[in-house]
Design a protein around this motif. Structure first.
Motif, PDB file in Angstrom:
ATOM      1  N   TYR A 165       0.843  -1.211   0.000  1.00  0.00           N
ATOM      2  CA  TYR A 165       0.000   0.000   0.000  1.00  0.00           C
ATOM      3  C   TYR A 165       0.877   1.260   0.000  1.00  0.00           C
ATOM      4  CZ  TYR A 165      -3.353   3.490   1.623  1.00  0.00           C
ATOM      5  OH  TYR A 165      -4.135   4.615   1.755  1.00  0.00           O
ATOM      6  N   TYR A 166       2.042   1.164   0.632  1.00  0.00           N
ATOM      7  CA  TYR A 166       2.956   2.310   0.714  1.00  0.00           C
ATOM      8  C   TYR A 166       4.114   2.172  -0.280  1.00  0.00           C
ATOM      9  CZ  TYR A 166       0.638   3.403   5.151  1.00  0.00           C
ATOM     10  OH  TYR A 166      -0.277   3.730   6.108  1.00  0.00           O
ATOM     11  N   ALA A 167       3.907   1.433  -1.357  1.00  0.00           N
ATOM     12  CA  ALA A 167       4.985   1.161  -2.315  1.00  0.00           C
ATOM     13  C   ALA A 167       5.594   2.437  -2.885  1.00  0.00           C
ATOM     14  CB  ALA A 167       4.464   0.267  -3.440  1.00  0.00           C
ATOM     15  N   LYS A 168       4.744   3.369  -3.291  1.00  0.00           N
ATOM     16  CA  LYS A 168       5.253   4.604  -3.902  1.00  0.00           C
ATOM     17  C   LYS A 168       6.031   5.434  -2.885  1.00  0.00           C
ATOM     18  CE  LYS A 168       3.791   8.708  -6.477  1.00  0.00           C
ATOM     19  NZ  LYS A 168       2.634   9.488  -6.998  1.00  0.00           N
ATOM     20  N   ALA A 169       5.494   5.576  -1.680  1.00  0.00           N
ATOM     21  CA  ALA A 169       6.173   6.361  -0.650  1.00  0.00           C
ATOM     22  C   ALA A 169       7.514   5.727  -0.281  1.00  0.00           C
ATOM     23  CB  ALA A 169       5.280   6.470   0.586  1.00  0.00           C
ATOM     24  N   LEU A 170       7.562   4.399  -0.181  1.00  0.00           N
ATOM     25  CA  LEU A 170       8.811   3.706   0.121  1.00  0.00           C
ATOM     26  C   LEU A 170       9.856   3.939  -0.970  1.00  0.00           C
ATOM     27  CD1 LEU A 170       7.301   0.370   1.457  1.00  0.00           C
ATOM     28  CD2 LEU A 170       8.923   1.801   2.725  1.00  0.00           C
ATOM     29  N   SER A 171       9.425   3.886  -2.217  1.00  0.00           N
ATOM     30  CA  SER A 171      10.346   4.101  -3.336  1.00  0.00           C
ATOM     31  C   SER A 171      10.892   5.527  -3.326  1.00  0.00           C
ATOM     32  CB  SER A 171       9.628   3.823  -4.659  1.00  0.00           C
ATOM     33  OG  SER A 171       9.169   2.486  -4.720  1.00  0.00           O
ATOM     34  N   LYS A 172      10.044   6.483  -3.015  1.00  0.00           N
ATOM     35  CA  LYS A 172      10.486   7.873  -2.972  1.00  0.00           C
ATOM     36  C   LYS A 172      11.543   8.092  -1.894  1.00  0.00           C
ATOM     37  CE  LYS A 172       6.581  10.585  -4.745  1.00  0.00           C
ATOM     38  NZ  LYS A 172       5.660  11.687  -4.403  1.00  0.00           N
ATOM     39  N   LEU A 173      11.255   7.617  -0.695  1.00  0.00           N
ATOM     40  CA  LEU A 173      12.178   7.840   0.415  1.00  0.00           C
ATOM     41  C   LEU A 173      13.497   7.099   0.201  1.00  0.00           C
ATOM     42  CD1 LEU A 173       9.695   7.652   3.430  1.00  0.00           C
ATOM     43  CD2 LEU A 173      10.646   9.684   2.335  1.00  0.00           C
ATOM     44  N   TYR A 174      13.443   5.952  -0.462  1.00  0.00           N
ATOM     45  CA  TYR A 174      14.664   5.210  -0.749  1.00  0.00           C
ATOM     46  C   TYR A 174      15.567   6.002  -1.697  1.00  0.00           C
ATOM     47  CZ  TYR A 174      17.650   1.163  -1.729  1.00  0.00           C
ATOM     48  OH  TYR A 174      18.727   0.308  -1.843  1.00  0.00           O
ATOM     49  N   LEU A 175      14.966   6.772  -2.609  1.00  0.00           N
ATOM     50  CA  LEU A 175      15.736   7.565  -3.570  1.00  0.00           C
ATOM     51  C   LEU A 175      16.156   8.923  -3.020  1.00  0.00           C
ATOM     52  CD1 LEU A 175      13.750   6.964  -6.895  1.00  0.00           C
ATOM     53  CD2 LEU A 175      15.875   5.869  -6.175  1.00  0.00           C
ATOM     54  N   LEU A 176      15.438   9.439  -2.022  1.00  0.00           N
ATOM     55  CA  LEU A 176      15.682  10.783  -1.517  1.00  0.00           C
ATOM     56  C   LEU A 176      16.974  10.839  -0.704  1.00  0.00           C
ATOM     57  CD1 LEU A 176      14.660  13.700  -1.149  1.00  0.00           C
ATOM     58  CD2 LEU A 176      13.402  12.906   0.878  1.00  0.00           C
ATOM     59  N   GLU A 214       1.205  11.587  16.307  1.00  0.00           N
ATOM     60  CA  GLU A 214       0.476  10.533  17.007  1.00  0.00           C
ATOM     61  C   GLU A 214       0.336   9.284  16.135  1.00  0.00           C
ATOM     62  OE1 GLU A 214      -0.495  10.431  20.205  1.00  0.00           O
ATOM     63  OE2 GLU A 214       0.667  12.296  20.333  1.00  0.00           O
ATOM     64  N   LYS A 215       0.122   9.491  14.850  1.00  0.00           N
ATOM     65  CA  LYS A 215       0.002   8.359  13.931  1.00  0.00           C
ATOM     66  C   LYS A 215       1.329   7.613  13.813  1.00  0.00           C
ATOM     67  CE  LYS A 215      -1.683   7.248   9.270  1.00  0.00           C
ATOM     68  NZ  LYS A 215      -2.312   7.808   8.037  1.00  0.00           N
ATOM     69  N   LEU A 216       2.434   8.355  13.772  1.00  0.00           N
ATOM     70  CA  LEU A 216       3.745   7.734  13.679  1.00  0.00           C
ATOM     71  C   LEU A 216       4.018   6.832  14.885  1.00  0.00           C
ATOM     72  CD1 LEU A 216       6.314  10.399  12.391  1.00  0.00           C
ATOM     73  CD2 LEU A 216       5.612   8.296  11.257  1.00  0.00           C
ATOM     74  N   LYS A 217       3.688   7.329  16.061  1.00  0.00           N
ATOM     75  CA  LYS A 217       3.986   6.592  17.286  1.00  0.00           C
ATOM     76  C   LYS A 217       3.258   5.251  17.353  1.00  0.00           C
ATOM     77  CE  LYS A 217       5.039  10.659  20.120  1.00  0.00           C
ATOM     78  NZ  LYS A 217       4.634  11.474  21.298  1.00  0.00           N
ATOM     79  N   GLY A 218       2.168   5.138  16.606  1.00  0.00           N
ATOM     80  CA  GLY A 218       1.397   3.910  16.635  1.00  0.00           C
ATOM     81  C   GLY A 218       1.561   3.031  15.413  1.00  0.00           C
ATOM     82  N   ASP A 219       2.531   3.360  14.538  1.00  0.00           N
ATOM     83  CA  ASP A 219       2.701   2.596  13.305  1.00  0.00           C
ATOM     84  C   ASP A 219       4.190   2.335  13.071  1.00  0.00           C
ATOM     85  OD1 ASP A 219       2.833   1.697  10.610  1.00  0.00           O
ATOM     86  OD2 ASP A 219       0.914   2.654  10.182  1.00  0.00           O
ATOM     87  N   SER A 220       4.611   1.118  13.297  1.00  0.00           N
ATOM     88  CA  SER A 220       6.030   0.760  13.151  1.00  0.00           C
ATOM     89  C   SER A 220       6.504   0.865  11.706  1.00  0.00           C
ATOM     90  CB  SER A 220       6.268  -0.654  13.674  1.00  0.00           C
ATOM     91  OG  SER A 220       5.460  -1.587  12.964  1.00  0.00           O
ATOM     92  N   LEU A 221       5.612   0.630  10.738  1.00  0.00           N
ATOM     93  CA  LEU A 221       6.004   0.721   9.333  1.00  0.00           C
ATOM     94  C   LEU A 221       6.311   2.162   8.948  1.00  0.00           C
ATOM     95  CD1 LEU A 221       6.439  -0.357   6.512  1.00  0.00           C
ATOM     96  CD2 LEU A 221       3.955  -0.307   6.144  1.00  0.00           C
ATOM     97  N   LEU A 222       5.458   3.090   9.337  1.00  0.00           N
ATOM     98  CA  LEU A 222       5.701   4.503   9.032  1.00  0.00           C
ATOM     99  C   LEU A 222       6.964   4.994   9.730  1.00  0.00           C
ATOM    100  CD1 LEU A 222       2.092   6.025   9.201  1.00  0.00           C
ATOM    101  CD2 LEU A 222       3.405   5.391   7.166  1.00  0.00           C
TER     102      LEU A 222
END
Length: 534
Positions: free
Chosen positions: A63-74, A120-128
């Motif tokens: 679901y987060y494929a695009k965001a993961l690809s972006k951050l990997y390149l940034l 708050e969302k970050l603190k509850g999501d290990s993937l993010l």
């Protein structure tokens, strides 16, 4: 202590920004910024922490494929050199600066607009958290995010606080509406010529508080895109300029502090306190309505081969500022920010149609592609030596427009030939009275006669029509920032906050382009590792 002191002087670093050379030391820079995780180390961290989650729940990670690809390149390694001189060398080191920057980029990508809700969302999501580069127990707090923005805005904090806390006059929304596609005229006659004169002297607004954000955008997004070939030939760039209306999250009514209400006066014009004291009422010519906020101005590049629209420079001004004025300032600052680029041509709408702008572009050897303002059509600065139409095309003695035959660089003139000889008309009543040469009558026009009318690429020519399609590049970039990334949804108040989000969204626009061209997919890395571990 002596060993550390010697190491301090053994690693000198140098960086040039805004024409100033800063000298500092690697050890000192590390101390100022704390530990800065290198990009290669972050990539390894991302893979190691996301892979277990992928093996347990593939759908969630995909679901987060695009965001993961972006951050990997940034790659944020260059950001350390840019930010180093702006951190104090005393006190506690600033920690997790690249992680906070990455957090904002991820916010923008996922359409999150509240920093408080996001933390708050970050603190509850290990993937993010893994995508940002931190553990759930080590997420930067809300204050850390806001402090990061404040640090990058080069304005005296006391001046900003005084402006925010002081009272300002209440300005009512104008009642008179302007026409369709009609821009607010310049408030000060001759102001464009004054800015052109300053630009030709090499002067820019070095005190502008957003200059560090512009430098960050250039280093993190624009130059990597240029190196990847996304801008095309940087020695021959065609840039488009256009302004856009940005609605402020602040109220145009402000907060009353007077006692008029207790006296029965409910419609007073007393000074008030505003959450966005720099916001003004401006005219939105597209929607034909007044808005309260600011005006953003983009310089963009269109890559026709890759079908990409990419911003290269961002500027924010008052809502009532005329685009023709902002264009001069933006062009001068962009040329200074990118000395390695060559701007070959400039595209703008009719708001840029004025003689000082043509004068500036001519001095900088930039071809102008600007449609004539309807109010100024046929307005020649000097009487033409021949009959020409409103587009600068010579008219022959029979009344036919002559045919463009190219630009002669050695003589700086445009050649025009007989339309009958070239088969553009079937017959001519003046054939016997015109030239007897089989080559036909030839006429020349020179841009120096009138820079606005006799442009190097003749108005109305096929080349003009083809190139003018680039003009909408800046408009498409405006749409991407405002609509696709929801710039106004953050309800940001003040130029500092809006400038920040504008910068982050624009970085994401470049990352979108890099993914489109490279076809990179972070999920493929996880799939390969999953197969090996099976």
């Amino acid at each position: 202590m002596d060993a550390i002191y010697l190491d301090f002087f053994k690693s000198p670093q140098k960086i040039e920004m805004d024409g100033i050379i800063y000298h500092y030391f690697l050890f000192w820079g590390d101390f100022m910024l704390g530990y800065w995780r290198p990009h290669a180390e972050y990539q390894e961290y991302l893979i190691n922490n996301v892979l277990p989650i992928y093996l347990a729940d593939k759908a969630r990670v995909e679901y987060y494929a695009k965001a993961l690809s972006k951050l990997y390149l940034l790659d944020l390694d260059v950001l350390k050199l840019v930010l180093g001189p702006y951190y104090s060398h005393t006190g506690k080191p600033a920690e997790k600066q690249p992680e906070i920057f990455r957090s904002f980029v991820l916010m923008s990508e996922l359409g999150e607009h509240s920093i408080t809700a996001w933390v708050e969302k970050l603190k509850g999501d290990s993937l993010l958290c893994a995508m940002v580069g931190v553990a759930p127990s080590d997420v930067p707090e809300v204050g850390n995010h806001y402090d990061f923005i404040d640090r990058l805005w080069l304005e005296n904090p006391e001046v900003a606080k005084n402006q925010r806390d002081s009272l300002h006059p209440f300005r009512r929304k104008p009642r008179k509406k302007l026409g369709k596609n009609q821009k607010q005229p310049p408030r000060h006659p001759g102001i464009i010529q004054k800015f052109v004169d300053l630009a030709l002297e090499g002067k820019t607004f070095e005190s502008r508080p957003e200059r560090l954000l512009q430098q960050i955008f250039a280093e993190v997004a624009v130059r990597p895109s240029a190196e990847a070939g996304l801008l095309g030939d940087t020695n021959n760039l065609a840039i488009s300029g256009d302004g856009t209306c940005i609605i402020s999250g602040g109220s145009p009514y402000g907060i009353k502090v007077c006692d008029c209400k207790s006296k029965g006066i409910y419609n007073c014009d007393c000074h008030r306190r505003f959450s966005d004291p720099q916001a003004r009422h401006g005219w939105d010519s597209y929607h034909e309505q007044w808005f309260y906020g600011h005006c953003g101005y983009f310089l963009s590049v269109y890559n026709r081969d890759l079908n990409l629209d990419l911003p290269i420079f961002l500027r924010m001004v008052e809502a009532q500022r005329y685009d023709g004025v902002t264009a001069i300032v933006s062009l001068a600052e962009a040329r200074k920010l990118y000395p390695e680029f060559t701007f070959e041509s400039f595209f703008g709408d009719a708001a840029h149609d004025n003689y000082p702008t043509y004068q500036l572009l001519n001095a900088w050897n930039m071809k102008p592609f600007i449609p004539l303002n309807e109010k100024n059509k046929g307005n020649f600065k000097f009487p033409p030596p021949i009959n020409v139409d409103e587009n600068g095309t010579p008219i022959c003695m029979a009344g036919f427009p002559m045919v463009n035959w190219g630009f002669e660089n050695d003589r700086c003139r445009i050649k025009w030939r007989c339309p009958l000889v070239l088969g553009k008309v079937d017959s001519c009543p003046c054939k016997d009275m015109c030239s007897a040469s089989p080559y036909g009558r030839t006429v020349y026009t020179k841009p120096s006669w009138d820079l606005r009318i006799f442009t190097p690429v003749p108005r109305g020519s096929e080349e003009w029509k083809t190139e003018m399609k680039n003009r909408t590049s800046a408009e498409r970039v405006n749409k991407r920032a405002l609509v696709d990334y929801g710039l106004e949804n953050a309800r940001a108040r003040g130029k500092k906050r809006i400038n920040w989000w504008l910068t982050v969204h624009s970085i994401n626009i470049h990352l979108d382009a890099r993914l489109k061209v490279s076809k990179f997919d972070f999920i493929s890395i996880l799939q390969n590792l999953a197969r090996k571990s099976a």
